[in-house]
Design an enzyme around this catalytic site. Structure first.
Site, PDB file in Angstrom:
ATOM      1  N   SER A  10     -20.500  21.006 -41.303  1.00 34.26           N
ATOM      2  CA  SER A  10     -21.446  21.462 -42.457  1.00 34.26           C
ATOM      3  C   SER A  10     -21.148  22.131 -43.093  1.00 34.26           C
ATOM      4  O   SER A  10     -21.191  23.509 -42.588  1.00 34.26           O
ATOM      5  CB  SER A  10     -23.039  21.128 -41.492  1.00 34.26           C
ATOM      6  OG  SER A  10     -23.815  21.404 -42.785  1.00 34.26           O
ATOM      7  N   ASN A  12     -23.316  23.253 -44.753  1.00 32.45           N
ATOM      8  CA  ASN A  12     -24.419  24.241 -44.534  1.00 32.45           C
ATOM      9  C   ASN A  12     -24.987  25.088 -44.310  1.00 32.45           C
ATOM     10  O   ASN A  12     -25.859  25.824 -43.710  1.00 32.45           O
ATOM     11  CB  ASN A  12     -25.687  22.871 -44.986  1.00 32.45           C
ATOM     12  CG  ASN A  12     -25.460  22.126 -45.968  1.00 32.45           C
ATOM     13  OD1 ASN A  12     -25.442  21.949 -47.091  1.00 32.45           O
ATOM     14  ND2 ASN A  12     -25.537  20.827 -45.746  1.00 32.45           N
ATOM     15  N   LYS A  52     -16.763  16.010 -35.369  1.00 34.56           N
ATOM     16  CA  LYS A  52     -16.645  16.184 -36.480  1.00 34.56           C
ATOM     17  C   LYS A  52     -16.208  17.183 -37.298  1.00 34.56           C
ATOM     18  O   LYS A  52     -16.577  18.025 -37.693  1.00 34.56           O
ATOM     19  CB  LYS A  52     -18.488  15.734 -36.843  1.00 34.56           C
ATOM     20  CG  LYS A  52     -18.264  15.079 -38.162  1.00 34.56           C
ATOM     21  CD  LYS A  52     -20.060  14.459 -38.779  1.00 34.56           C
ATOM     22  CE  LYS A  52     -20.021  13.953 -39.621  1.00 34.56           C
ATOM     23  NZ  LYS A  52     -20.957  13.175 -39.143  1.00 34.56           N
ATOM     24  N   THR A  80     -15.076  11.905 -42.215  1.00 37.34           N
ATOM     25  CA  THR A  80     -15.649  12.825 -42.137  1.00 37.34           C
ATOM     26  C   THR A  80     -16.737  13.621 -42.499  1.00 37.34           C
ATOM     27  O   THR A  80     -17.672  12.138 -42.620  1.00 37.34           O
ATOM     28  CB  THR A  80     -15.157  13.648 -43.679  1.00 37.34           C
ATOM     29  OG1 THR A  80     -15.626  13.374 -44.987  1.00 37.34           O
ATOM     30  CG2 THR A  80     -13.541  13.967 -43.731  1.00 37.34           C
ATOM     31  N   ASN A  81     -17.186  14.997 -42.812  1.00 39.94           N
ATOM     32  CA  ASN A  81     -18.723  15.335 -42.900  1.00 39.94           C
ATOM     33  C   ASN A  81     -18.597  15.229 -45.141  1.00 39.94           C
ATOM     34  O   ASN A  81     -17.819  15.061 -45.811  1.00 39.94           O
ATOM     35  CB  ASN A  81     -18.869  16.326 -42.471  1.00 39.94           C
ATOM     36  CG  ASN A  81     -19.690  16.970 -42.457  1.00 39.94           C
ATOM     37  OD1 ASN A  81     -21.023  17.114 -43.233  1.00 39.94           O
ATOM     38  ND2 ASN A  81     -20.858  17.410 -40.928  1.00 39.94           N
ATOM     39  N   THR A  82     -19.780  16.182 -45.413  1.00 39.82           N
ATOM     40  CA  THR A  82     -19.464  16.153 -46.847  1.00 39.82           C
ATOM     41  C   THR A  82     -18.627  17.337 -47.892  1.00 39.82           C
ATOM     42  O   THR A  82     -18.128  17.739 -46.167  1.00 39.82           O
ATOM     43  CB  THR A  82     -21.313  16.697 -47.272  1.00 39.82           C
ATOM     44  OG1 THR A  82     -21.677  17.493 -46.283  1.00 39.82           O
ATOM     45  CG2 THR A  82     -21.866  15.155 -46.713  1.00 39.82           C
ATOM     46  N   GLY A 103     -21.578  10.181 -50.444  1.00 40.83           N
ATOM     47  CA  GLY A 103     -21.308   9.222 -50.990  1.00 40.83           C
ATOM     48  C   GLY A 103     -20.051   8.521 -51.621  1.00 40.83           C
ATOM     49  O   GLY A 103     -19.241   9.356 -51.331  1.00 40.83           O
TER      50      GLY A 103
HETATM   51  C1  LIG Z   1     -29.126  14.603 -46.433  1.00 45.56           C
HETATM   52  C2  LIG Z   1     -27.583  14.676 -45.680  1.00 45.56           C
HETATM   53  C3  LIG Z   1     -27.542  15.721 -44.316  1.00 45.56           C
HETATM   54  C4  LIG Z   1     -26.742  15.551 -42.966  1.00 45.56           C
HETATM   55  N1  LIG Z   1     -26.584  16.308 -42.306  1.00 45.56           N
HETATM   56  C5  LIG Z   1     -25.353  16.268 -41.524  1.00 45.56           C
HETATM   57  C6  LIG Z   1     -26.101  17.092 -39.930  1.00 45.56           C
HETATM   58  O1  LIG Z   1     -26.839  17.672 -39.906  1.00 45.56           O
HETATM   59  N2  LIG Z   1     -24.448  16.815 -38.752  1.00 45.56           N
HETATM   60  C7  LIG Z   1     -23.722  15.546 -39.568  1.00 45.56           C
HETATM   61  O2  LIG Z   1     -22.750  16.144 -38.682  1.00 45.56           O
HETATM   62  N3  LIG Z   1     -23.633  15.323 -40.977  1.00 45.56           N
HETATM   63  C8  LIG Z   1     -24.285  14.924 -41.475  1.00 45.56           C
HETATM   64  N4  LIG Z   1     -24.495  14.416 -42.339  1.00 45.56           N
HETATM   65  C9  LIG Z   1     -23.057  14.261 -43.768  1.00 45.56           C
HETATM   66  C10 LIG Z   1     -23.221  12.722 -42.930  1.00 45.56           C
HETATM   67  O3  LIG Z   1     -22.998  12.158 -41.178  1.00 45.56           O
HETATM   68  C11 LIG Z   1     -21.685  11.894 -43.811  1.00 45.56           C
HETATM   69  O4  LIG Z   1     -20.604  12.308 -42.517  1.00 45.56           O
HETATM   70  C12 LIG Z   1     -21.741  12.080 -44.854  1.00 45.56           C
HETATM   71  O5  LIG Z   1     -22.215  12.197 -46.002  1.00 45.56           O
HETATM   72  C13 LIG Z   1     -20.930  11.179 -45.420  1.00 45.56           C
HETATM   73  O6  LIG Z   1     -20.543   9.873 -45.177  1.00 45.56           O
HETATM   74  P1  LIG Z   1     -21.582   9.430 -46.626  1.00 45.56           P
HETATM   75  O7  LIG Z   1     -20.716   9.610 -47.548  1.00 45.56           O
HETATM   76  O8  LIG Z   1     -21.993   7.822 -45.939  1.00 45.56           O
HETATM   77  O9  LIG Z   1     -23.046  10.009 -46.819  1.00 45.56           O
HETATM   78  C14 LIG Z   1     -24.854  14.839 -43.729  1.00 45.56           C
HETATM   79  C15 LIG Z   1     -25.509  14.247 -44.889  1.00 45.56           C
HETATM   80  C16 LIG Z   1     -26.224  14.265 -45.674  1.00 45.56           C
HETATM   81  C17 LIG Z   1     -26.724  13.218 -47.224  1.00 45.56           C
END
Ligand SMILES: Cc1cc2nc3c(=O)[nH]c(=O)nc-3n(C[C@H](O)[C@H](O)[C@H](O)COP(=O)(O)O)c2cc1C
Length: 175
Positions: A10, A12, A52, A80-82, A103
């Site tokens: 993450s 964050n 992750k 992946t994550n963000t 996204g």
């Molecule tokens: C608002 C928000 C909160 C998220 N919180 C978490 C989290 O707590 N733990 C985690 O592993 N990933 C978290 N993610 C990441 C998503 O699970 C995902 O890996 C990421 O958004 C990429 O996929 P996407 O492009 O389809 O959104 C979060 C994403 C968003 C947008």
């Protein structure tokens, strides 16, 4: 739980991503596997652990992570994550805000990590793809890059449950 995700990616949480470094990761995965085995014995149920990871990793870091995943026999990896990168949203309103970007602007980088992982892992453990899937074609591209499963997050906000149907339809014949 059917499985547990260990989120070390993450953007964050301060210093969290340092856990992706070689010695930190080794220590973390070693302890998690030991505890997983203890709990499996105690409860008679093995719960898989997935790790992750972030999209903001270079090839050497991905190789190190892949080696650690194999060494510790982790059950799966989620890529992946963000992202922290902002190159795809430069000049766009809110494009310079802090935090993880999800996204559409994430799709390319995230899929590249899936491909690099697939090369490094040689099918030893499954890759679960997440990152920027907004249509069925993109879900299929994740499988073509080497993923076994696909997760949908931001895409559901924009497309709703129709995205699930479309992704299933586009990937059904995937060998
Ligand atoms: C608002 C928000 C909160 C998220 N919180 C978490 C989290 O707590 N733990 C985690 O592993 N990933 C978290 N993610 C990441 C998503 O699970 C995902 O890996 C990421 O958004 C990429 O996929 P996407 O492009 O389809 O959104 C979060 C994403 C968003 C947008």
């Amino acid at each position: 739980a059917s499985y547990i995700t260990v989120n070390i990616s993450s953007p964050n949480t301060k210093n969290l991503r340092q856990l992706q470094g070689e010695s930190e990761l080794d220590a973390l995965l070693g302890q998690l596997k030991a505890r997983q085995a203890q709990l499996a014995d105690k409860h008679g149920r093995y719960v898989p652990i997935t790790l992750k990871i972030a999209p903001d990793l270079d090839d050497a870091q991905i190789t190190n992570i892949a080696d650690a995943l194999r060494r510790h026999r982790i059950d799966a990896v989620i890529a992946t994550n963000t992202t922290l990168a902002r190159d795809k949203v430069q000049g766009i309103k809110y494009g310079d805000q802090q935090g993880g970007l999800s996204g559409a602007p994430l799709f390319e980088a995230s899929t590249a990590v899936v491909a690099a992982l697939a090369k490094a892992l040689q099918n030893e453990l499954p890759i679960i793809a997440a990152g920027g899937v907004l249509n069925g074609r993109q879900a299929r591209a994740k499988l073509e890059a080497g993923a076994k499963l696909v997760q949908l997050y931001s895409g559901l906000v924009y497309r709703g449950p129709a995205l699930v149907r479309e992704s299933v339809a586009e990937t059904r014949d995937f060998a």
